[in-house]
Design an enzyme around this catalytic site. Structure first.
Site, PDB file in Angstrom:
ATOM      1  N   ASN A  55       0.862  -1.186   0.000  1.00  0.00           N
ATOM      2  CA  ASN A  55       0.000   0.000   0.000  1.00  0.00           C
ATOM      3  C   ASN A  55       0.896   1.233   0.000  1.00  0.00           C
ATOM      4  O   ASN A  55       1.505   1.560   1.012  1.00  0.00           O
ATOM      5  CB  ASN A  55      -0.890  -0.050   1.252  1.00  0.00           C
ATOM      6  CG  ASN A  55      -1.715   1.205   1.428  1.00  0.00           C
ATOM      7  OD1 ASN A  55      -1.772   2.059   0.540  1.00  0.00           O
ATOM      8  ND2 ASN A  55      -2.351   1.339   2.590  1.00  0.00           N
TER       9      ASN A  55
ATOM     10  N   LYS B 131       0.063   4.246  -0.148  1.00  0.00           N
ATOM     11  CA  LYS B 131      -0.593   5.404   0.485  1.00  0.00           C
ATOM     12  C   LYS B 131      -0.415   6.650  -0.407  1.00  0.00           C
ATOM     13  O   LYS B 131      -0.420   6.502  -1.624  1.00  0.00           O
ATOM     14  CB  LYS B 131      -0.058   5.605   1.909  1.00  0.00           C
ATOM     15  CG  LYS B 131      -0.162   4.312   2.728  1.00  0.00           C
ATOM     16  CD  LYS B 131       0.051   4.500   4.200  1.00  0.00           C
ATOM     17  CE  LYS B 131      -0.092   3.143   4.894  1.00  0.00           C
ATOM     18  NZ  LYS B 131       0.022   3.238   6.348  1.00  0.00           N
TER      19      LYS B 131
ATOM     20  N   GLU C 132      -6.646   4.567   8.338  1.00  0.00           N
ATOM     21  CA  GLU C 132      -6.447   6.003   8.051  1.00  0.00           C
ATOM     22  C   GLU C 132      -7.728   6.612   7.490  1.00  0.00           C
ATOM     23  O   GLU C 132      -8.044   7.770   7.745  1.00  0.00           O
ATOM     24  CB  GLU C 132      -5.253   6.170   7.094  1.00  0.00           C
ATOM     25  CG  GLU C 132      -3.939   5.965   7.840  1.00  0.00           C
ATOM     26  CD  GLU C 132      -2.795   5.419   7.019  1.00  0.00           C
ATOM     27  OE1 GLU C 132      -2.835   5.487   5.777  1.00  0.00           O
ATOM     28  OE2 GLU C 132      -1.837   4.905   7.640  1.00  0.00           O
TER      29      GLU C 132
ATOM     30  N   GLU D 114      -4.776  -4.867  10.895  1.00  0.00           N
ATOM     31  CA  GLU D 114      -3.768  -3.817  11.044  1.00  0.00           C
ATOM     32  C   GLU D 114      -4.004  -3.084  12.355  1.00  0.00           C
ATOM     33  O   GLU D 114      -4.823  -2.149  12.411  1.00  0.00           O
ATOM     34  CB  GLU D 114      -3.871  -2.822   9.885  1.00  0.00           C
ATOM     35  CG  GLU D 114      -3.634  -3.439   8.521  1.00  0.00           C
ATOM     36  CD  GLU D 114      -3.178  -2.392   7.509  1.00  0.00           C
ATOM     37  OE1 GLU D 114      -2.120  -2.603   6.925  1.00  0.00           O
ATOM     38  OE2 GLU D 114      -3.864  -1.370   7.339  1.00  0.00           O
TER      39      GLU D 114
ATOM     40  N   SER E 282       3.958  -1.852  10.213  1.00  0.00           N
ATOM     41  CA  SER E 282       5.425  -1.852  10.345  1.00  0.00           C
ATOM     42  C   SER E 282       6.079  -3.179   9.946  1.00  0.00           C
ATOM     43  O   SER E 282       7.043  -3.620  10.570  1.00  0.00           O
ATOM     44  CB  SER E 282       5.845  -1.453  11.768  1.00  0.00           C
ATOM     45  OG  SER E 282       5.391  -0.135  12.057  1.00  0.00           O
TER      46      SER E 282
HETATM   47  P1  13P Z   1       3.282   0.617   7.574  1.00  0.00           P
HETATM   48  O1  13P Z   1       3.827  -0.670   6.984  1.00  0.00           O
HETATM   49  O2  13P Z   1       3.934   1.838   7.039  1.00  0.00           O
HETATM   50  O3  13P Z   1       3.241   0.546   9.065  1.00  0.00           O
HETATM   51  O4  13P Z   1       1.759   0.718   7.080  1.00  0.00           O
HETATM   52  C1  13P Z   1       0.918  -0.355   7.243  1.00  0.00           C
HETATM   53  C2  13P Z   1      -0.361  -0.088   6.519  1.00  0.00           C
HETATM   54  O5  13P Z   1      -1.151   0.737   6.932  1.00  0.00           O
HETATM   55  C3  13P Z   1      -0.618  -0.817   5.273  1.00  0.00           C
HETATM   56  O6  13P Z   1      -1.911  -0.609   4.825  1.00  0.00           O
END
Ligand code: 13P
Length: 258
Positions: free
Chosen positions: A12, A14, A101, A171, A217
């Protein structure tokens, strides 16, 4: 004996990466993942980079495409929204629904998440339903109740056929982008709880088949141990998926042992 679930690793991105960064990324990522078989791989770029990724991948079965969000509506006067049909047109196969998010920063409710799940399924997109508790909820011992409420809210009234298409991503909000990973034991416990929920609500067959990914993470260093847990069927990777080499290492960690 149920067949083992094929591991699934999705990146992802983002709100990162412009369209012009897609080609150099994929050049490296394709090369690095060339020897990998037996793992489902997806990248989930921002909307503006999807067309470029789609053009390069050309409907590839090896590296599939996902979207980060989608409107629950089919079409019409919804300024700024992206429909399922627009995604399908770019050979998108998966869509993240209910990422924390979006729940936290954009006010997405379980009801909206449910509507998006249904729209995705009606458009032949496979929803990756994201669920997870906050730190306060975990500290108050409420994590299971939260997961159950999110599952119930999103999956209510789906048919068996529809449930088969769902992928779940656990998550924990406190582990996202913080460098604080759930320990393999904490993650396994949550995943087992989710699978037990599916057993009760949808039956053993669906529960055995459904892939439950861990996100929060995940890095090349911790992926192997997480992915070796019996109920962790893959990873949803944020930060570490922005570097094609790190992401390819995580994919490699998902390859089943001989
Ligand atoms: P990180 O791997 O940056 O913690 O993000 C996890 C996430 O939200 C994947 O959708």
């Amino acid at each position: 004996m149920a067949l083992p679930r094929k591991k699934f690793v999705a990146g992802n991105w983002k709100m990162n990466m412009t369209s012009s960064e897609v080609a150099p990324y994929l050049e490296v990522f394709r090369q690095e993942t060339e020897p990998v078989n037996n793992v489902d791989i997806a990248i989930i770029p921002p909307f503006t980079a999807l067309a470029k990724a789609s053009e390069i991948l050309g409907g590839s079965q090896k590296i599939r495409l996902g979207a980060q969000n989608m409107s629950p509506e089919a079409k019409g006067a919804y300024t700024g929204e992206i429909s399922a049909a627009m995604l399908r047109d770019l050979f998108v196969r998966y869509v993240l629904v209910g990422h924390s998010e979006r729940r936290r920063l954009f006010g997405e409710t379980d009801e909206l998440v449910h509507r998006k799940v249904v729209t995705a399924l009606n458009s032949e997109l496979r929803p990756i339903l994201c669920i997870g508790e906050t730190l306060e909820e975990r500290q108050a011992g409420q994590e299971k109740a939260i997961l159950e409420a999110q599952l119930e809210g999103a999956l209510k009234a789906l048919t068996q056929e529809q449930l088969e298409e769902i992928i779940i991503a656990y998550e924990p909000v406190w582990a996202i982008g913080t460098g604080l990973t759930a320990t393999p034991t904490q993650a396994q416990e949550a995943h087992q709880f989710i699978r037990d929920y599916l057993k009760t609500s949808a039956g053993v067959e669906i529960a055995d088949k459904t892939r439950i990914l861990y996100g929060g993470s995940v890095t090349a260093d911790n992926a192997r141990e997480l992915l070796s847990q019996p109920d962790i069927d893959g990873a949803l990777v944020g930060g570490a998926s922005l570097d094609p080499r790190s992401f390819a290492e995580i994919v490699a960690a998902a390859v089943p042992a001989e």
